[in-house]
Design a protein around this motif. Structure first.
Motif, PDB file in Angstrom:
ATOM      1  N   THR A  28      30.413  98.503  17.952  1.00 59.07           N
ATOM      2  CA  THR A  28      29.029  98.395  17.486  1.00 59.07           C
ATOM      3  C   THR A  28      28.308  99.733  17.530  1.00 59.07           C
ATOM      4  OG1 THR A  28      28.185  97.886  19.688  1.00 59.07           O
ATOM      5  CG2 THR A  28      28.963  96.039  18.349  1.00 59.07           C
ATOM      6  N   LEU A  29      29.004 100.799  18.038  1.00 58.63           N
ATOM      7  CA  LEU A  29      28.370 102.101  18.161  1.00 58.63           C
ATOM      8  C   LEU A  29      28.673 102.963  16.952  1.00 58.63           C
ATOM      9  CD1 LEU A  29      29.221 102.928  21.881  1.00 58.63           C
ATOM     10  CD2 LEU A  29      27.076 102.001  20.987  1.00 58.63           C
ATOM     11  N   SER A  30      27.792 103.870  16.696  1.00 60.59           N
ATOM     12  CA  SER A  30      28.066 104.879  15.683  1.00 60.59           C
ATOM     13  C   SER A  30      29.089 105.850  16.230  1.00 60.59           C
ATOM     14  CB  SER A  30      26.770 105.621  15.330  1.00 60.59           C
ATOM     15  OG  SER A  30      26.308 106.333  16.472  1.00 60.59           O
ATOM     16  N   THR A  31      29.580 106.727  15.344  1.00 57.82           N
ATOM     17  CA  THR A  31      30.560 107.711  15.800  1.00 57.82           C
ATOM     18  C   THR A  31      29.983 108.573  16.896  1.00 57.82           C
ATOM     19  OG1 THR A  31      31.614 107.774  13.638  1.00 57.82           O
ATOM     20  CG2 THR A  31      31.984 109.656  15.082  1.00 57.82           C
ATOM     21  N   SER A  32      28.756 109.029  16.747  1.00 58.33           N
ATOM     22  CA  SER A  32      28.134 109.859  17.783  1.00 58.33           C
ATOM     23  C   SER A  32      27.926 109.063  19.058  1.00 58.33           C
ATOM     24  CB  SER A  32      26.801 110.427  17.274  1.00 58.33           C
ATOM     25  OG  SER A  32      25.889 109.372  16.970  1.00 58.33           O
ATOM     26  N   GLY A  33      27.618 107.769  18.923  1.00 58.32           N
ATOM     27  CA  GLY A  33      27.444 106.932  20.102  1.00 58.32           C
ATOM     28  C   GLY A  33      28.728 106.782  20.882  1.00 58.32           C
ATOM     29  N   ARG A  34      29.838 106.667  20.115  1.00 54.84           N
ATOM     30  CA  ARG A  34      31.137 106.565  20.783  1.00 54.84           C
ATOM     31  C   ARG A  34      31.477 107.861  21.517  1.00 54.84           C
ATOM     32  NH1 ARG A  34      33.989 104.285  15.357  1.00 54.84           N
ATOM     33  NH2 ARG A  34      32.752 102.389  15.185  1.00 54.84           N
ATOM     34  N   LEU A  35      31.193 108.976  20.883  1.00 49.19           N
ATOM     35  CA  LEU A  35      31.445 110.268  21.516  1.00 49.19           C
ATOM     36  C   LEU A  35      30.628 110.437  22.785  1.00 49.19           C
ATOM     37  CD1 LEU A  35      31.579 112.523  18.343  1.00 49.19           C
ATOM     38  CD2 LEU A  35      33.480 112.067  19.899  1.00 49.19           C
ATOM     39  N   ILE A  36      29.371 110.042  22.722  1.00 50.73           N
ATOM     40  CA  ILE A  36      28.495 110.158  23.892  1.00 50.73           C
ATOM     41  C   ILE A  36      28.994 109.262  25.016  1.00 50.73           C
ATOM     42  CG2 ILE A  36      26.189 109.631  24.772  1.00 50.73           C
ATOM     43  CD1 ILE A  36      25.109 110.487  22.003  1.00 50.73           C
ATOM     44  N   SER A  37      29.395 108.032  24.653  1.00 51.60           N
ATOM     45  CA  SER A  37      29.900 107.114  25.674  1.00 51.60           C
ATOM     46  C   SER A  37      31.168 107.656  26.315  1.00 51.60           C
ATOM     47  CB  SER A  37      30.168 105.745  25.044  1.00 51.60           C
ATOM     48  OG  SER A  37      30.641 104.845  26.011  1.00 51.60           O
ATOM     49  N   TYR A  38      32.076 108.176  25.480  1.00 51.95           N
ATOM     50  CA  TYR A  38      33.304 108.765  26.005  1.00 51.95           C
ATOM     51  C   TYR A  38      33.002 109.950  26.921  1.00 51.95           C
ATOM     52  CZ  TYR A  38      37.380 111.836  26.015  1.00 51.95           C
ATOM     53  OH  TYR A  38      38.382 112.676  26.395  1.00 51.95           O
ATOM     54  N   ASN A  39      32.075 110.785  26.505  1.00 46.34           N
ATOM     55  CA  ASN A  39      31.715 111.954  27.312  1.00 46.34           C
ATOM     56  C   ASN A  39      31.100 111.541  28.642  1.00 46.34           C
ATOM     57  OD1 ASN A  39      31.716 114.806  27.501  1.00 46.34           O
ATOM     58  ND2 ASN A  39      29.514 114.855  27.071  1.00 46.34           N
ATOM     59  N   ASP A  40      30.306 110.482  28.614  1.00 40.18           N
ATOM     60  CA  ASP A  40      29.710 109.987  29.862  1.00 40.18           C
ATOM     61  C   ASP A  40      30.789 109.489  30.821  1.00 40.18           C
ATOM     62  OD1 ASP A  40      27.154 110.563  29.059  1.00 40.18           O
ATOM     63  OD2 ASP A  40      26.721 108.524  28.333  1.00 40.18           O
ATOM     64  N   GLN A  41      31.815 108.841  30.253  1.00 38.05           N
ATOM     65  CA  GLN A  41      32.915 108.379  31.089  1.00 38.05           C
ATOM     66  C   GLN A  41      33.648 109.552  31.733  1.00 38.05           C
ATOM     67  OE1 GLN A  41      33.718 105.337  31.916  1.00 38.05           O
ATOM     68  NE2 GLN A  41      32.377 104.173  30.558  1.00 38.05           N
ATOM     69  N   LEU A  42      33.833 110.621  30.969  1.00 34.16           N
ATOM     70  CA  LEU A  42      34.466 111.819  31.525  1.00 34.16           C
ATOM     71  C   LEU A  42      33.619 112.413  32.646  1.00 34.16           C
ATOM     72  CD1 LEU A  42      35.982 113.885  28.570  1.00 34.16           C
ATOM     73  CD2 LEU A  42      37.187 112.662  30.376  1.00 34.16           C
ATOM     74  N   LYS A  43      32.315 112.462  32.432  1.00 37.56           N
ATOM     75  CA  LYS A  43      31.420 113.001  33.461  1.00 37.56           C
ATOM     76  C   LYS A  43      31.516 112.177  34.749  1.00 37.56           C
ATOM     77  CE  LYS A  43      27.963 114.854  30.227  1.00 37.56           C
ATOM     78  NZ  LYS A  43      26.581 114.695  29.717  1.00 37.56           N
ATOM     79  N   ASP A  44      31.537 110.847  34.586  1.00 37.40           N
ATOM     80  CA  ASP A  44      31.655 109.983  35.765  1.00 37.40           C
ATOM     81  C   ASP A  44      32.987 110.219  36.480  1.00 37.40           C
ATOM     82  OD1 ASP A  44      29.200 108.886  35.231  1.00 37.40           O
ATOM     83  OD2 ASP A  44      30.004 107.093  34.227  1.00 37.40           O
TER      84      ASP A  44
END
Length: 333
Positions: A28-44
């Motif tokens: 349900t996310l846009s491409t940028s939303g997916r990238l941001i979510s993935y990046n947040d997971q990496l940060k965590d």
């Protein structure tokens, strides 16, 4: 007829990430939303790794026994790897038990065991001077709901004690201590080295008890005059007591009878051994047989007696099925 373009629905993943779990609701996310979510997971995941390094720093550098325990307890269950970040080189959870023991003894200026690393088995282990030619020690994690770990001699698999950080419990295994130190090591290792290892085990129990209020059962290692070494078998045949009379005579000693015909054996330096039948007078029930060791300095336990006096050790080992000192059945079969 031309086909209408269908938008891809697969979840965005970085290259070489077949094992990465899909981001929740990623479709349900846009491409940028997916990238941001993935990046947040990496940060965590990176933050999780950084928190691990802070705990490890605390474990190896703190001079506070309380901070030491907090770090060891956290690291013993810490999950360093995540779905987004894996560390190929890391210590196992059981290794942190070994490090904790070394650090605890070091804080009390009683560190004698050496922490070594095995490239072959990819594990840390303890090596004790004087007995290192015969074996070395690791912790094995308990796989049941009990949690905790067993301090185990690698070659024989004998589990000498059970340690649980969460429950604040330490339990020694009289069967393993007897088999390893009085049977396996007795002909290979000097008595002084075995005695030194016994003192090392006592130090672990005493410091856990004094510093953290652990519930400790030393079994046959307990040097206190108040200790009662409960025989695992509640029945003691007269033939075994008769055999003690013979062995005592062979060792140049005279077995005496005390109150209620309890066998009493006087040894060197005022040390006295009593074998007696226990009874609960409140409910008029028999509690089986026990052994007590008396000495003026409160420094001699049943293990010390067995280690020093060959005639008693022979009598004990020959009748071990009956005379074995009871260990906590919750942790040892």
């Amino acid at each position: 007829m031309s086909r209408e373009y269908e938008k891809p629905t697969e979840v965005f993943k970085p290259h070489n990430s077949a094992d990465v779990e899909p981001i929740e609701n990623a479709t349900t996310l846009s491409t940028s939303g997916r990238l941001i979510s993935y990046n947040d997971q990496l940060k965590d995941s990176l933050e999780n790794g950084y928190n691990f390094t802070k705990l490890l720093d605390q474990l190896i550098t703190t001079t506070s026994t309380e901070e030491l325990f907090e770090a060891a307890q956290a690291l013993s269950t810490y999950q360093l790897d995540t779905a987004y970040l894996t560390f190929p080189q890391q210590y196992s959870q059981s290794d942190f038990y070994l490090i904790f023991i070394n650090r605890l003894l070091a804080l009390h200026d009683r560190e004698r065991v050496i922490l070594q690393s095995s490239d072959r088995y990819n594990e840390l282990y303890h090596e004790f001077p004087g007995i290192n030619s015969a074996g070395y020690f690791i912790f094995k994690l308990e796989n049941t709901v009990q949690g905790g770990a067993y301090y185990t001699e690698k070659t024989t698999g004998e589990a000498l004690f059970y340690l649980n950080f969460e429950k604040h419990v330490l339990r020694f295994n009289s069967r393993a201590v007897t088999q390893l130190l009085l049977v396996e090591y007795h002909e290979k290792i000097s008595q002084d080295a075995i005695k030194g290892f016994e003192n090392y085990l006592l130090d672990i129990g005493n410091f856990l008890k004094e510093d953290y209020g652990f519930d400790v059962d030393f079994t046959l290692l307990d040097p206190s005059n108040s200790a009662v070494y409960q025989l695992a078998d509640p029945n003691l045949p007269n033939s075994i007591i008769d055999r003690l009379f013979v062995e005592a005579a062979n060792g140049g000693r005279m077995l005496e009878l005390g109150e209620n015909s309890s066998p009493i054996l006087k040894l060197d330096s005022g040390t006295v051994i009593e074998l007696f039948e226990q009874h609960n007078y409140e409910d008029d029930s028999d509690l089986g047989w026990g052994i007590k060791v008396y000495d003026q300095q409160h420094k001699i336990g049943w293990f010390d007696v067995l280690l020093r006096y060959e005639f008693l050790r022979s009598w004990y080992l020959e009748n071990l099925n009956t005379l074995e000192i009871q260990s906590d059945a919750l942790y040892f079969n």
